[in-house]
Scaffold this active site. Structure first.
Site, PDB file in Angstrom:
ATOM      1  N   HIS A 259       0.811  -1.218   0.000  1.00  0.00           N
ATOM      2  CA  HIS A 259       0.000   0.000   0.000  1.00  0.00           C
ATOM      3  C   HIS A 259       0.851   1.278   0.000  1.00  0.00           C
ATOM      4  O   HIS A 259       0.666   2.167   0.820  1.00  0.00           O
ATOM      5  CB  HIS A 259      -0.979  -0.005   1.182  1.00  0.00           C
ATOM      6  N   TYR A 363     -12.592  10.431   2.525  1.00  0.00           N
ATOM      7  CA  TYR A 363     -13.210   9.367   1.731  1.00  0.00           C
ATOM      8  C   TYR A 363     -13.486   8.100   2.536  1.00  0.00           C
ATOM      9  O   TYR A 363     -13.853   7.086   1.977  1.00  0.00           O
ATOM     10  CB  TYR A 363     -12.356   9.104   0.485  1.00  0.00           C
TER      11      TYR A 363
END
Length: 480
Positions: A259, A363
């Site tokens: 990630h 988000y």
């Protein structure tokens, strides 16, 4: 989903090296059982478990295992251990509570036998094939071969192409079809999902030869190798990078190998935007403004901070943050119609998203999600929440999106304005029809072409698609 490891970090070259030991491993007899042929019922069960839990990252036909560098050994015992107990620092959860020991044994045998079958499978892809879509037909031309994991592409003014390879090489592919190495590239940690990632030309590249690279920087500390996402600014002189300067170094460094993000784009405001994944810190990083991970960032081309960044005056907040609550964004593109930056990101097991980037927006990861963890455990009960910006597109199941480009120019008139997204998991190119700030339709093209890592539209209007393992770059050419 995000090319996070699902079967095991030990299975793939996507993972970092982890010190293993002999504790909690299977017995010799269990390893021997896993070598036996599976019954039809066992094959069916193993295939279902592999598809549901492993195929999203490792390829539904096990094709990504072929010619892999095995980090922890490929014996039945080693595979069993990795699946059962996991490697959390590589993003690999334990499946001890998901599968029984006999099911893991079946899965091990299914994987090993599937690898053999893939190696014996003949290639069926031709250099030029006509494909039919709903709005036009096109040929698929093989342009560049001999790569491993081409992570990104950029097109030089003279028509040459720059290609980043995740293992750390930057190539120039010339008009004479020569693949030339470029020197002066930063040293990267090519482990797990880390390595050399995106490449982006300065808007005035034709005048200044400046380009930007994103990569996994690393350092030694306390006997461990730690890594992070970094951005370098440099100048391309022939086949050499000069005047290298690291203009961003995410903090803190971490032991994890997954990630990282990381896509780069220039906004119409002239600032540099880039994404950074949560580095595996699901609960610690995305909602925490004191760290860089799990965010998108906005900086000037020299690395300094714009005065109007949303959190620049908040005590303790990283001033480069533009959005937060992001998981692992590997696609960013400027909408040529609206001037807005669009972003897609990997969900976990389900819940990939397309978002329109808004200054200071949250988000939601991991307070809200449309997915579950890879081993089937729950992450959140919420799909929406006050203060969270909703995505405009969700994929369930996850497609593992990577690469992103709006179609411009007149080469693909019937696709003009559409959004193209690559799929690592299902190995296709997604064409998304856009109406303003909405995605109204999806068409899936190039089914089973391979794990699509990047998609770009060249200045002359052609669509290029980069596929990994083996690494190939294709060009789409419209035909009557």
């Amino acid at each position: 989903m995000r090319s996070v490891l699902i079967v095991s970090a030990l299975l793939v070259g996507l993972s970092g090296c982890v010190k293993s030991n002999s504790s909690n491993t299977t017995s010799a007899s269990l390893a021997q059982v896993s070598e036996q042929a599976l019954s039809a019922a066992e094959v069916t069960n193993a295939r279902a478990n592999y598809t549901n839990y492993c195929g999203g990252c490792h390829g539904r036909e096990l094709e990504t295992f072929v010619n892999r560098k095995w980090q922890h050994g490929d014996s039945p015992e080693a595979l069993f251990k990795g699946i059962k107990h996991g490697y959390p620092e590589q993003g690999m959860p334990a499946y001890a509570t998901t599968f029984s020991d006999p099911e893991i044994t079946q899965l091990v045998s299914f994987i090993r036998q599937g690898i053999v079958a893939q190696k014996e499978k003949p290639s069926t892809k031709s250099n030029a094939t006509v494909h039919r879509s709903e709005k036009l037909n096109f040929e698929l031309e093989k342009v560049v071969t001999g790569l491993d994991v081409p992570w990104a592409m950029a097109f030089l003014p003279n028509g040459d192409m720059l290609i980043t390879e995740r293992e750390g090489t930057l190539y120039r592919f010339t008009q004479n079809k020569e693949l030339q190495k470029i020197t002066g590239v930063p040293e990267v940690l090519a482990q797990g999902q880390g390595g050399l990632m995106d490449v982006k030309l300065h808007p005035d590249f034709s005048k200044n030869n400046v380009l930007f690279l994103s990569y996994s920087a690393f350092k030694k500390e306390g006997g461990q190798t730690l890594s992070t996402t970094a951005i370098m600014r440099s100048r391309l002189e022939g086949n050499t990078l000069t005047d290298q300067k690291q203009i961003f170094e995410a903090q803190p460094y971490a032991r994890t190998r997954h990630h990282y993000g990381s896509r780069i784009e220039f906004g119409r405001d002239g600032y540099l935007y880039f994404s950074m994944g949560d580095r595996g810190g699901t609960r610690e990083n995305p909602q925490n403004l004191t760290v860089h991970a799990g965010k998108t960032h906005r900086i000037k081309e020299d690395g300094t901070i714009p005065a109007d960044n949303p959190f620049v005056n908040r005590a303790g907040a990283m001033p480069s943050i533009f959005t937060f609550g992001n998981r692992n964004p590997q696609g960013m593109a400027l909408n040529p119609e609206t001037g807005q930056l669009w972003l897609h990101e990997h969900g976990p097991k389900g819940g990939d998203e397309v978002n329109i980037m808004q200054k200071g927006a949250n988000y939601g990861w991991a307070d809200v999600t449309y997915g579950i963890d890879y081993n089937g455990s729950k992450i959140s009960d919420l799909k929406q929440k006050a203060g969270i910006t909703d995505p405009i597109k969700i994929w369930v199941p996850s497609i593992a999106p990577s690469g992103m480009a709006f179609v411009t120019g007149d080469k693909f008139k019937n696709w003009k304005g559409d959004l193209l997204v690559g799929s690592l998991s299902f190995k296709f190119l997604s064409r998304l029809e856009v109406d303003g700030n909405k995605i109204v339709k999806e068409e899936r093209l190039l089914q089973d072409i391979g794990r699509v890592r990047d998609v770009r539209v060249s200045p002359d209007g052609y669509v290029y698609v980069a596929v990994e393992n083996p690494g190939v770059i294709y060009r789409l050419v419209p035909v009557n």
